[in-house]
Scaffold this active site. Structure first.
Site, PDB file in Angstrom:
ATOM      1  N   SER A 137     177.164 -26.313  45.016  1.00  0.00           N
ATOM      2  CA  SER A 137     175.763 -26.061  45.680  1.00  0.00           C
ATOM      3  C   SER A 137     174.593 -26.583  43.892  1.00  0.00           C
ATOM      4  O   SER A 137     174.918 -26.022  42.481  1.00  0.00           O
ATOM      5  CB  SER A 137     176.166 -24.590  45.298  1.00  0.00           C
ATOM      6  OG  SER A 137     174.649 -24.442  45.228  1.00  0.00           O
ATOM      7  N   LYS A 248     158.083 -22.256  59.149  1.00  0.00           N
ATOM      8  CA  LYS A 248     156.917 -22.330  57.361  1.00  0.00           C
ATOM      9  C   LYS A 248     156.785 -23.306  59.016  1.00  0.00           C
ATOM     10  O   LYS A 248     155.307 -23.273  59.647  1.00  0.00           O
ATOM     11  CB  LYS A 248     157.830 -22.958  56.860  1.00  0.00           C
ATOM     12  CG  LYS A 248     158.225 -21.774  56.254  1.00  0.00           C
ATOM     13  CD  LYS A 248     159.564 -22.303  55.532  1.00  0.00           C
ATOM     14  CE  LYS A 248     159.479 -20.777  54.485  1.00  0.00           C
ATOM     15  NZ  LYS A 248     160.664 -20.860  53.581  1.00  0.00           N
ATOM     16  N   THR A 277     174.318  -9.675  66.738  1.00  0.00           N
ATOM     17  CA  THR A 277     172.367  -9.603  66.346  1.00  0.00           C
ATOM     18  C   THR A 277     171.398 -10.203  66.960  1.00  0.00           C
ATOM     19  O   THR A 277     172.402 -11.190  68.032  1.00  0.00           O
ATOM     20  CB  THR A 277     171.594 -10.024  64.615  1.00  0.00           C
ATOM     21  OG1 THR A 277     170.794  -9.525  64.570  1.00  0.00           O
ATOM     22  CG2 THR A 277     172.039 -11.691  65.041  1.00  0.00           C
ATOM     23  N   THR A 278     170.134  -9.486  67.425  1.00  0.00           N
ATOM     24  CA  THR A 278     170.053  -9.093  69.051  1.00  0.00           C
ATOM     25  C   THR A 278     169.125 -10.862  68.525  1.00  0.00           C
ATOM     26  O   THR A 278     168.897 -11.341  67.759  1.00  0.00           O
ATOM     27  CB  THR A 278     168.510  -8.654  69.461  1.00  0.00           C
ATOM     28  OG1 THR A 278     169.414  -6.844  69.273  1.00  0.00           O
ATOM     29  CG2 THR A 278     167.915  -8.450  70.197  1.00  0.00           C
ATOM     30  N   THR A 363     161.347 -15.920  39.837  1.00  0.00           N
ATOM     31  CA  THR A 363     160.865 -16.878  41.111  1.00  0.00           C
ATOM     32  C   THR A 363     160.916 -17.953  40.212  1.00  0.00           C
ATOM     33  O   THR A 363     161.357 -18.914  40.826  1.00  0.00           O
ATOM     34  CB  THR A 363     159.793 -16.970  41.737  1.00  0.00           C
ATOM     35  OG1 THR A 363     160.556 -15.415  42.676  1.00  0.00           O
ATOM     36  CG2 THR A 363     159.825 -17.812  43.212  1.00  0.00           C
TER      37      THR A 363
HETATM   38  C1  LIG Z   1     161.897 -19.885  53.336  1.00  0.00           C
HETATM   39  C2  LIG Z   1     163.092 -20.644  53.055  1.00  0.00           C
HETATM   40  C3  LIG Z   1     164.343 -19.993  54.012  1.00  0.00           C
HETATM   41  C4  LIG Z   1     164.155 -19.256  54.942  1.00  0.00           C
HETATM   42  O1  LIG Z   1     163.884 -19.356  55.965  1.00  0.00           O
HETATM   43  P1  LIG Z   1     163.230 -17.977  56.368  1.00  0.00           P
HETATM   44  O2  LIG Z   1     162.572 -19.014  57.970  1.00  0.00           O
HETATM   45  O3  LIG Z   1     161.783 -17.955  56.211  1.00  0.00           O
HETATM   46  O4  LIG Z   1     164.066 -16.707  56.858  1.00  0.00           O
HETATM   47  C5  LIG Z   1     165.486 -20.886  53.823  1.00  0.00           C
HETATM   48  N1  LIG Z   1     165.526 -22.307  52.569  1.00  0.00           N
HETATM   49  C6  LIG Z   1     164.100 -22.862  51.391  1.00  0.00           C
HETATM   50  C7  LIG Z   1     164.726 -23.235  50.939  1.00  0.00           C
HETATM   51  C8  LIG Z   1     163.665 -21.544  51.892  1.00  0.00           C
HETATM   52  O5  LIG Z   1     162.667 -22.083  50.944  1.00  0.00           O
END
Ligand SMILES: *Cc1c(COP(=O)(O)O)cnc(C)c1O
Length: 405
Positions: A137, A248, A277-278, A363
């Site tokens: 990883s 995104k 999950t739904t 972060t």
């Molecule tokens: C935001 C993000 C996710 C998760 O995606 P979501 O649809 O927001 O849950 C996964 N991997 C990376 C690198 C991210 O930045």
């Protein structure tokens, strides 16, 4: 135990460390992106310009997407009505999975309720079910991949960020007979750097490993059809799994994996985070499918987006505002101090109507605190000038170092 006291004292600890998270209370305005209405604590409202959205192309406000969602609500109502297994599979889900498999040139796709869940469930399931598998990883992988890996309890190695040579050393030290999987991202969200995908795939191939690529920050954005960095570089067939989000650049919500028919069927059949999950509401699936389809055919958003990123960088350079160089669309403006970063962000929104969330530890590492700016095709030259002027003022007030371009 005094539960309330426990919660309060832990929150106090976060506040003292400057890590307490405060959300901006905003209402996005349909069709007006990046404008939003901010609801202040004193009950007043303020117009702001959003400069830190992951709706990178403004597709969440795109008429084609909004209309597809409205149309699906008119046809199918609000919710999916169940898990995919029990009554929840809607025709829009099937169409969306076809769209995604085609986007990445794979046999199949499987959708989840978020990108986070897709990483957690797919990695968690593959790594728990394949006997003796070792995962490699990248050191900067997203929390959702790390959680999936942890959950699987499999053997794990962490390779230095974007370092195929370190990956090779780690793989060479392990049992050649052990099954292996390499998990990494294409665009890393905080520094905006891009993985050497081909070199990593070369190493993985040499050891017979599967490859799992998170293209969350790249889908819709890179490649002639928005298939991500792997599409741009002609490498999609080198990846066993390409994972992405619908939340995104596609502007809606949900996550997915794409891969072989057997692999997707395997995850569909064994992943708790998929089965119990739904399903996504049909309207989300319809909106996402419309967004993907549009961005497959249209280069306009990607081209305008690139122009906006270049303009923001050039304008920052003119003012000597330091920003991290990288080959992506993410513009990290470096402050390097948690208190100043938070202060600048507070003054930007209060006095200038500019919303950029501060990014502090944990972060990013201490000393690299930053404002993560995400230009979009919908930011105007005026928006860009106002942002740079505001940062210029605040850089002087904070006596922060300038960068000579
Ligand atoms: C935001 C993000 C996710 C998760 O995606 P979501 O649809 O927001 O849950 C996964 N991997 C990376 C690198 C991210 O930045």
């Amino acid at each position: 135990m005094q539960f309330e006291r426990f919660f309060q004292s832990n929150l106090e600890g976060l506040r003292e460390a400057g890590n307490y998270r405060v959300f901006a209370d905003l209402a996005r305005q349909r069709g007006q992106f990046p404008a939003a209405t901010r609801y202040r604590e004193d009950g007043t409202e303020q117009d702001v310009t959003v400069w830190c959205s992951n709706d990178y192309l403004g597709m969440g406000q795109n008429k084609i997407v909004v209309d597809a969602m409205k149309d699906a609500i008119d046809r199918c109502g609000a919710g999916a009505g169940g898990t995919r297994n029990i009554s929840g599979t809607n025709h829009y889900h099937v169409l969306l999975e076809r769209e995604l498999a085609d986007l990445h040139g794979k046999e199949a796709a499987l959708i989840f309720t978020s990108g986070y869940v897709s990483n957690w469930a797919a990695l968690g399931t593959l790594l728990a079910k394949i006997p003796g598998i070792i995962v490699y990883s990248d050191a900067l992988n997203h929390a959702s991949m790390i959680e999936g890996i942890r959950h699987s309890k499999c053997e794990r190695r962490i390779f230095k960020h974007n370092d195929p040579e370190h990956l090779r050393e780690l793989m060479a030290a392990d049992d050649p007979a052990a099954p292996k999987l390499v998990a990494f991202e294409s665009v890393y969200s905080m520094d905006g750097d891009i993985a050497p995908i081909e070199a990593i795939c070369d190493v993985a191939d040499a050891f017979g490993a599967m490859t799992y690529l998170d293209e969350v920050h790249a889908v819709g954005m890179y490649g002639p059809r928005g298939g991500g960095v792997a599409e741009r570089e002609g490498l999609m067939d080198r990846l066993t799994v390409i994972e992405g989000t619908l939340g995104k650049a596609f502007g809606v919500m949900g996550g997915y994996i794409t891969g072989s028919a057997a692999l997707c069927d395997f995850v569909r059949s064994f992943a708790s985070g998929f089965i119990f999950t739904t399903a996504l509401p049909p309207a989300l699936a319809a909106g996402a499918a419309a967004s993907i389809k549009h961005l497959k055919a249209s280069e306009l958003e990607r081209r305008r987006h690139k122009d906006a990123v270049a303009k923001v960088r050039a304008t920052l350079d003119r003012h000597g505002i330091p920003h991290m160089a990288n080959p992506s669309h993410i513009v990290p403006v470096m402050v390097g101090n948690a208190a100043k970063c938070k202060w600048i962000s507070d003054v930007l929104i209060d006095s200038y109507g500019i919303y950029v969330q501060p990014i502090n530890y944990p972060t990013v590492p201490v000393g690299t605190e930053r404002l993560r700016i995400t230009p979009t095709p919908l930011h105007t030259d005026g928006d860009i000038a106002r942002l740079s002027q505001a940062l210029n003022d605040l850089w002087s007030q904070c006596a922060l170092a300038r960068q000579v371009a």
